[in-house]
Each structure stands twice: as C-alpha cells, then as structure tokens.
Write a protein that holds these residues in place. Structure first.
Motif, short mmCIF file in Angstrom:
data_model
loop_
_atom_site.label_atom_id
_atom_site.label_comp_id
_atom_site.label_asym_id
_atom_site.label_seq_id
_atom_site.Cartn_x
_atom_site.Cartn_y
_atom_site.Cartn_z
N GLY A 52 40.39 42.47 52.17
CA GLY A 52 39.53 43.61 51.83
C GLY A 52 38.08 43.30 52.16
O GLY A 52 37.79 42.51 53.08
N GLY A 53 37.16 43.91 51.39
CA GLY A 53 35.74 43.79 51.67
C GLY A 53 35.23 42.35 51.62
O GLY A 53 34.55 41.89 52.54
N VAL A 54 35.57 41.64 50.56
CA VAL A 54 35.07 40.26 50.39
C VAL A 54 35.70 39.34 51.44
O VAL A 54 35.02 38.54 52.09
N THR A 66 48.68 44.63 53.60
CA THR A 66 48.64 45.51 54.78
C THR A 66 48.25 44.64 55.98
O THR A 66 47.07 44.36 56.19
N LYS A 101 45.39 45.35 58.65
CA LYS A 101 43.97 45.01 58.36
C LYS A 101 43.68 43.57 58.83
O LYS A 101 42.59 43.28 59.33
N ASP A 108 53.37 39.77 49.96
CA ASP A 108 53.14 40.43 48.67
C ASP A 108 52.80 39.32 47.69
O ASP A 108 53.65 38.54 47.29
N ALA A 109 51.53 39.25 47.32
CA ALA A 109 51.05 38.12 46.51
C ALA A 109 51.45 38.25 45.03
O ALA A 109 51.13 37.38 44.23
N ASP A 110 52.17 39.32 44.68
CA ASP A 110 52.73 39.39 43.32
C ASP A 110 54.04 38.61 43.25
O ASP A 110 54.58 38.41 42.16
N PRO A 143 42.20 40.02 41.07
CA PRO A 143 42.42 39.07 39.95
C PRO A 143 43.84 39.13 39.40
O PRO A 143 44.30 38.17 38.78
N THR A 176 37.68 33.78 43.41
CA THR A 176 36.34 34.30 43.11
C THR A 176 36.27 35.09 41.80
O THR A 176 35.20 35.61 41.46
N GLY A 225 32.33 33.18 43.87
CA GLY A 225 31.70 34.35 44.48
C GLY A 225 30.21 34.23 44.21
O GLY A 225 29.69 33.11 44.18
N PRO A 234 30.85 35.48 39.00
CA PRO A 234 30.62 34.05 38.92
C PRO A 234 30.59 33.39 40.29
O PRO A 234 31.13 33.91 41.26
N ASN A 259 36.01 46.58 44.73
CA ASN A 259 37.22 47.25 44.29
C ASN A 259 36.98 48.14 43.05
O ASN A 259 36.65 47.65 41.98
N ARG A 294 40.90 55.53 42.53
CA ARG A 294 40.54 54.63 43.63
C ARG A 294 40.79 55.29 44.99
O ARG A 294 40.03 55.13 45.94
N THR A 334 29.43 37.88 47.98
CA THR A 334 30.65 37.26 47.43
C THR A 334 31.39 36.45 48.50
O THR A 334 31.88 35.35 48.24
P1 NDP Z 1 39.46 44.89 48.01
O1 NDP Z 1 40.22 45.87 47.19
O2 NDP Z 1 38.53 45.36 49.06
O3 NDP Z 1 40.51 43.87 48.72
C1 NDP Z 1 41.60 43.33 48.05
C2 NDP Z 1 42.58 42.84 49.11
O4 NDP Z 1 43.68 42.24 48.44
C3 NDP Z 1 43.14 43.96 49.96
O5 NDP Z 1 43.24 43.52 51.29
C4 NDP Z 1 44.51 44.18 49.37
O6 NDP Z 1 45.49 44.66 50.26
C5 NDP Z 1 44.88 42.78 48.97
N1 NDP Z 1 45.94 42.81 47.96
C6 NDP Z 1 45.94 43.47 46.78
N2 NDP Z 1 47.11 43.28 46.16
C7 NDP Z 1 47.85 42.47 46.95
C8 NDP Z 1 49.14 41.93 46.85
N3 NDP Z 1 49.93 42.16 45.80
N4 NDP Z 1 49.57 41.14 47.86
C9 NDP Z 1 48.80 40.88 48.95
N5 NDP Z 1 47.56 41.38 49.09
C10 NDP Z 1 47.10 42.16 48.10
O7 NDP Z 1 38.71 43.93 46.97
P2 NDP Z 1 37.36 43.10 47.22
O8 NDP Z 1 37.41 42.46 48.56
O9 NDP Z 1 36.23 43.94 46.84
O10 NDP Z 1 37.51 41.97 46.11
C11 NDP Z 1 38.29 40.80 46.34
C12 NDP Z 1 38.16 39.85 45.14
O11 NDP Z 1 36.80 39.46 45.00
C13 NDP Z 1 38.56 40.48 43.81
O12 NDP Z 1 39.27 39.52 43.07
C14 NDP Z 1 37.24 40.76 43.13
O13 NDP Z 1 37.33 40.75 41.73
C15 NDP Z 1 36.43 39.57 43.64
N6 NDP Z 1 34.96 39.78 43.55
C16 NDP Z 1 34.21 38.76 43.05
C17 NDP Z 1 32.84 38.89 42.96
C18 NDP Z 1 32.01 37.73 42.51
O14 NDP Z 1 30.78 37.75 42.68
N7 NDP Z 1 32.58 36.67 41.96
C19 NDP Z 1 32.15 40.12 43.34
C20 NDP Z 1 33.02 41.10 43.96
C21 NDP Z 1 34.39 40.93 44.03
P3 NDP Z 1 45.54 46.20 50.76
O15 NDP Z 1 44.61 46.20 51.92
O16 NDP Z 1 46.95 46.44 51.11
O17 NDP Z 1 45.04 47.05 49.61
#
Ligand code: NDP
Length: 420
Positions: A10-12, A36, A39, A62-64, A87, A107, A161, A164, A204, A309, A367
């Motif tokens: 995702g974004g981070v 996905t 991506k 699937d990370a679950d 998380p 993170t 991150g 924290p 997120n 969302r 992050t």
């Molecule tokens: P996003 O929602 O943008 O990205 C999450 C990614 O995880 C997506 O690619 C998503 O896949 C993937 N994902 C979710 N569930 C699963 C799964 N079951 N199996 C495999 N992949 C999965 O989140 P962010 O990038 O914004 O955040 C990422 C992490 O960073 C989070 O834990 C967030 O809390 C943390 N964070 C920490 C900060 C800090 O300063 N410490 C600040 C901001 C964020 P899909 O593309 O299919 O949805």
C-alpha cells in the motif's frame, strides 16, 4: 547484500520499497508479496523503469493465513520480513517468521480486526482494568513473543515508522546526548498538508479512524490517565507550518517509552486536526459508519468502516493534490549536570517534495523511509539481538545518520516553546 521480503503493497510499502531499491548495497534482493499481486507487479515495473541494482520479485499472499506465509517465507528465504500490511496481520506474520527462523520488522502494533471476538475481548477487558487505558491496540500481544524470539535467536523490531519509530529514536538520542534524565516527553505530530478534499485520511482510513475516534490517554507518575476523545486541545506554532490546533490521543509509543525511559514522569502525544476533519468524523461516528461489527444489508454482510473505506479517497491517491508540510517531533524536559534542560527534536517534510521523489504524500513517506531504515539496521547487524524490541532499545546514532541521508533530516532546538 541481503534479501528482504516485504508484506503489503500500500502507501507506506510503496515508499519503503522504493527506498530499499535505492539502497541495493543493503537490499540486494526484494520480494514484494501482498493480497493484490497486481499492485506489487506495478510497483516492481515502476522501480525497474527508473533503474535499480536490486533484484525484485513479486508474490501473492494472504497474510491472515500462517501456513501460506510459512510456504512463502520458505520459498523466498529472506533474511528479514518487513511487515507493511495492516496491524491485523502482525501476529500471523510473527508466527510465520518464528516457525521459519527469520527476523521480523513492523511499523504498528497489533490490533484485532474483529473487536467483538469473545476470546480477544476477554483479554482486552482484563487489560483495560489492569492498565487503565481502553485503546484497541497495545504491545502486550507482541511482547508475549519475547521469550520465543530469544530462544530462537531471532530479532523482532516493532514500530519503525515515524510515530511510533522515529519519535522513539529521537527519545533515545535525546537521552544519550542531551540529558542525564528525561522527565517529560511531548510527541507532536503536525500535518499542515491540504489535499483539497473536505474529508480524507492520510493513511489506511480504517486504522486511522479507529485511532482518532478512541479515548485519549497519557502517562503520568507511573500510571495511565484516560480522557474523552479530543478532550484535551492545545495550540502550537510549528516550524515550517504555522499555528495549528492539536489534540491529545492515545498512542502506542507512550506504552513502550514509559517502560524503557528510566525516571520519565509524563508522556503525552498530540496530533493536529482541522475543524472540517473533526466535524466529518463526529458525524460519521454518530451515524454508525465507524462501526466494526458486520451489519446485514440487502442480504449481504457489510462492516460499516470497511464500506466507508471504499467511499473515501485512497490515501495513495492524495500525493499529487497535497501541498504543505508535516512537522513531527518530540519536546523533552529533564536535567543535565544538575541543570533543567529543554530540547525539541523534529523533522519537517514537504508533501510536494515527497511526491516528486517517490510519487506519494509525506505521511506515507515519513513512515516508509524509517521502515527501510529499521530493516537496514537489522540487515546490517547494527540492531540485532535475540528478542522482541521497540526502537528506543537500540543505539540511536546510526539510525539518526540514516534519517539525514535518506530524506528525513532532523533539527534540534534547545530553547523550544513548551506545551502547557
Ligand atoms: P494501506 O491500506 O495503504 O496498505 C496495506 C497493504 O496491506 C495493502 O497493500 C493491502 O493489500 C495489504 N494487506 C492487507 N491485508 C492483507 C492480507 N490479509 N494479506 C496480504 N496483504 C494484505 O496501508 P498503509 O500503507 O497506509 O499502512 C501500512 C502500515 O503502516 C499499517 O500497519 C499502518 O498502521 C502503518 N502505519 C504506521 C505509521 C507510523 O508512523 N508508525 C504511520 C502510518 C501507517 P490490498 O492492496 O489488497 O488492500
């Protein structure tokens, strides 16, 4: 040169992976695995088009599912797994790393996706009573892995991150270089960015809205003090941004810093919010859109916050529209050589500069860069010892050097305005 397996795209992760690819001396091979896979493939193609010395591969996971994770780790054979999924997946990924003998980095601390799960609720309610704060996330779940990681000779680095992460490294740095004893820590997280939407979240939405709508809390004189959501407001004039309203929130680094910084008397966390954000959030909360329990609609089960969302802008899409700066840091008070001392360590980051460099806004950038740095610390053996640790438990100096080198330069103000 080592191999990292990044989970989540995702974004981070987008930022962290670009920074790993730019640091191919440490990250010679990068495997990107997420739910996905398209991506992951798109990101790989974009990085390769720009040019990198790192070898990049992609996988679907699937990370679950611990068994799926174990199969992936055994196939890829990374030195470290960097968890940048949500998380919710922290524990499954920690389990898989432990089973496969691989180091772990993340993170954000563990959060249960279904807060109505009776098993989880039992533990949660006992913790609320024992510790005195009601946030849905805390370190106890991951600290419970300490002994197993120690026995396996593996390192888990939690929360690298910005906050924290960098905020905790700032604390270790202040203690090492500026204080004999730190008495108070105020962590100030200011986002002066404007994306032009009436309402959107910078990371997120589900995780962000759960955090912000929860009760606030702070640590004082050895115990937690809990507040209503947004009960404590202050105004602060931030370097590079200007004057902003900020509100006291519960935040996970308070929990670990309270344990690891000897003699600390008070730790608070403040985040800035504009009035439009708060009004929208209150309204969404009042109509039930922040709910995590499934509701039935037209014969289908829908979790309100997950549906919300889908409606909100994807944080990854905010990059081109966001202008302005972030300013995140910590104000410390304490004593050095018997004299009272105040120090503010902070970073200012420009949304548009981040977009030009990596195609995303400053929240993902601030992050993603520390996620790469924390992982590099472990890959290079600078932060490597058996057990489960938060970042303030290591030597801050090499990490602080890398912040300067990799896009998050920091400043020290020895005469800051304090927060009352
Ligand atoms: P996003 O929602 O943008 O990205 C999450 C990614 O995880 C997506 O690619 C998503 O896949 C993937 N994902 C979710 N569930 C699963 C799964 N079951 N199996 C495999 N992949 C999965 O989140 P962010 O990038 O914004 O955040 C990422 C992490 O960073 C989070 O834990 C967030 O809390 C943390 N964070 C920490 C900060 C800090 O300063 N410490 C600040 C901001 C964020 P899909 O593309 O299919 O949805």
């Amino acid at each position: 040169m080592g191999k990292v397996l990044v989970i989540g795209c995702g974004g981070v992760a987008g930022v962290a992976i670009q920074k790993c690819a730019a640091n191919a001396e440490v990250f010679g091979e990068i495997c990107i695995a997420s739910r996905t896979v398209s991506k992951c493939d798109d990101l790989k193609a974009a990085i390769e088009a720009k040019g990198t010395k790192a070898k990049i591969t992609t996988r679907k996971v699937d990370a679950d599912n611990v068994e799926e994770l174990k199969a992936l780790i055994n196939e890829v054979k990374p030195d470290v797994v960097l968890n940048l999924a949500l998380p919710y997946q922290d524990l499954t990924i920690m389990d898989a790393c432990l089973a496969c003998g691989v180091h772990y980095v993340d993170t954000a601390n563990y959060e249960c996706e279904d807060t109505n799960d009776p098993e989880w609720r039992k533990t949660y309610e006992a913790r609320c009573k024992e510790k005195g704060f009601t946030a849905y996330f805390d370190y106890s779940w991951q600290w419970a892995y300490k002994k197993r990681y120690e026995e396996a000779g593996l390192t888990a680095i939690l929360g690298t991150g910005f906050d924290p992460g960098v905020t905790s490294v700032f604390t270790a740095y202040a203690l090492k270089h500026y204080f004999d004893e730190i008495h108070t820590i105020d962590i100030l997280d200011c986002n002066g960015g404007d994306h032009g939407y009436p309402f959107a979240t910078n990371f997120n939405p589900e995780i962000n809205l759960r955090e912000v709508s929860a009760n606030g809390s702070y640590w004082e004189n050895g115990k937690w003090v809990e507040t209503e959501p947004m009960e404590i407001k202050r105004v602060y004039n931030f370097d590079g941004v200007g004057e902003k309203d900020m509100y006291l929130l519960h935040h996970e680094e308070i929990e670990s810093l309270a344990q690891n910084i000897p003699g600390v008397k008070r730790i608070r966390f403040f985040m800035t919010f504009g009035q439009s954000y708060l009004t929208h959030m209150k309204c969404l909360e009042n109509v039930g859109m922040l709910g995590t329990e499934p509701v039935e609609f037209n014969g289908q089960e829908i979790v309100p916050i997950q549906f919300l969302r889908r409606l909100l802008p994807d944080p990854a899409s905010l990059g081109p529209r966001t202008v302005g700066k972030t300013n995140i840091g910590c104000i410390f008070t304490g004593v050095k050589d018997g004299k009272e001392k105040h120090v503010y360590i902070y970073n200012v980051c420009d949304h548009q500069e981040c977009y030009k460099e990596v195609g995303s806004q400053a929240i993902s950038y601030t992050t993603g860069v520390p996620a790469m740095i924390g992982t590099a610390m472990l890959m290079q053996g600078l932060w490597k010892k058996p057990g489960v640790f938060t970042v303030e438990e290591f030597d801050p100096d090499p990490y602080m050097d890398m912040l300067n080198k990799w896009g998050l330069p920091w400043q020290v103000d020895e005469n800051p305005v304090l927060v009352d």
